[in-house]
Scaffold this active site. Structure first.
Site, short mmCIF file in Angstrom:
data_model
loop_
_atom_site.label_atom_id
_atom_site.label_comp_id
_atom_site.label_asym_id
_atom_site.label_seq_id
_atom_site.Cartn_x
_atom_site.Cartn_y
_atom_site.Cartn_z
N ARG A 32 38.21 55.50 5.25
CA ARG A 32 38.70 56.00 6.54
C ARG A 32 38.08 57.35 6.89
NH1 ARG A 32 44.10 58.67 7.66
NH2 ARG A 32 44.27 58.73 9.93
N HIS A 36 36.08 57.92 10.31
CA HIS A 36 36.55 58.86 11.32
C HIS A 36 35.59 60.04 11.49
CE1 HIS A 36 40.97 57.74 12.15
NE2 HIS A 36 40.32 56.67 11.72
N TRP A 176 47.78 45.71 5.73
CA TRP A 176 47.34 44.54 6.50
C TRP A 176 47.28 43.28 5.62
CZ3 TRP A 176 45.26 49.41 7.30
CH2 TRP A 176 45.22 49.88 8.62
#
Length: 277
Positions: A32, A36, A176
């Protein structure tokens, strides 16, 4: 002198297991961070992207979309101290690549040469990262700005095979997939074949949960199956893991090169954007 990056890779891989963090690995949060740090790119102005490591500065670091990434940056500090010659911008992107590969994902091409900014003059404005509460139109506006097409958007979304959301960071909560530290194409299979119900989580934020509330999907995830052009690629990737791995490798390599303009020796420069900020 050409630096040897294999010891850096080995050091990153060594710190990935951490029983006290989430599902026992810091790998997902490092992915991540790489994403990002790169996803602020704007192709029209040439601003943002992975070059510069501008998340070190308050404006970008405090963007709500980056909540929780302070942990990822801190996890990598011992690596930076061990190899002080590597730039933060190279370290963050390399950590994402190493983490994906270590968690069973594809090998991803990576090139060194990014240069860290020495001040905050090149920090991109907040608001360039996706808002997970939105739909297909928002997804396209964000990713088209970076230079991605529909197929690449869906392939990159496959990163949601990793990690989980935290109510105190994004407002959303839960993983998820059942094994969020193993990279595969399960995310796409679940999107298509599991029933998802819109519910409010403990933070009062609407998300989609499976029947048992064990797994979740974001509104932006559900947009990938409700939008016909996106859904074509969800179906392809659910049916063919090898195809997904090939396409993900290519699109993640493209992502971490956003904002990197290289000279003849491969070193990145800021000259290209000075007149545009």
């Amino acid at each position: 002198m050409t630096e040897d990056y294999q010891p850096v890779r080995d050091a990153i891989k060594k710190i990935l297991p951490l029983d006290s963090y989430d599902d026992g690995s810091i790998g997902p949060v490092l992915v991540r961070l790489a994403w990002h740090a790169s996803g602020t790119y704007d192709k029209e102005t040439g601003t943002g992207g992975s070059n510069g490591a501008t998340m070190r500065y308050k404006l970008e670091g405090s963007d709500g979309a980056n909540n929780g990434l302070e942990y990822a940056r801190l996890f990598l500090e011992p690596i930076k101290k061990q190899f002080p010659w590597i730039s933060y911008s190279d370290l963050w992107t390399l950590a994402g690549v190493v983490a994906i590969e270590a968690m069973g994902g594809p090998k991803i091409p990576w090139k060194a040469g990014r240069v860290d900014d020495i001040d905050d003059r090149y920090v991109p404005p907040n608001g360039r990262l996706p808002d997970a509460s939105q739909g297909a139109a928002h997804i396209r506006s964000i990713f088209y700005r970076m230079g991605f097409n529909d197929q690449e958007i869906v392939a990159l979304s496959g990163a949601h095979n990793l990690g989980r959301c935290h109510a105190d960071r994004s407002g959303f909560e839960g993983p998820w997939v059942p094994n969020p530290i193993r990279f595969t194409n399960t995310y796409f299979k679940l999107l298509l074949h599991r029933e998802w119900h819109k519910r409010k989580n403990s933070a009062g934020v609407e998300q989609f949960n499976d029947e048992d509330n064990d797994l979740m999907m974001l509104p932006t995830d559900m947009a990938l199956v409700s939008d016909p052009k996106f859904r074509i690629w969800v179906e392809k990737y659910a049916a063919d893991k090898d195809l997904f791995f090939r396409d993900f490798s290519a699109v993640f390599a493209k992502l971490i090169e956003l904002g990197v303009s290289r000279g003849p020796e491969g070193k990145a420069t800021r000259e290209y954007s000075r007149a545009r900020l």
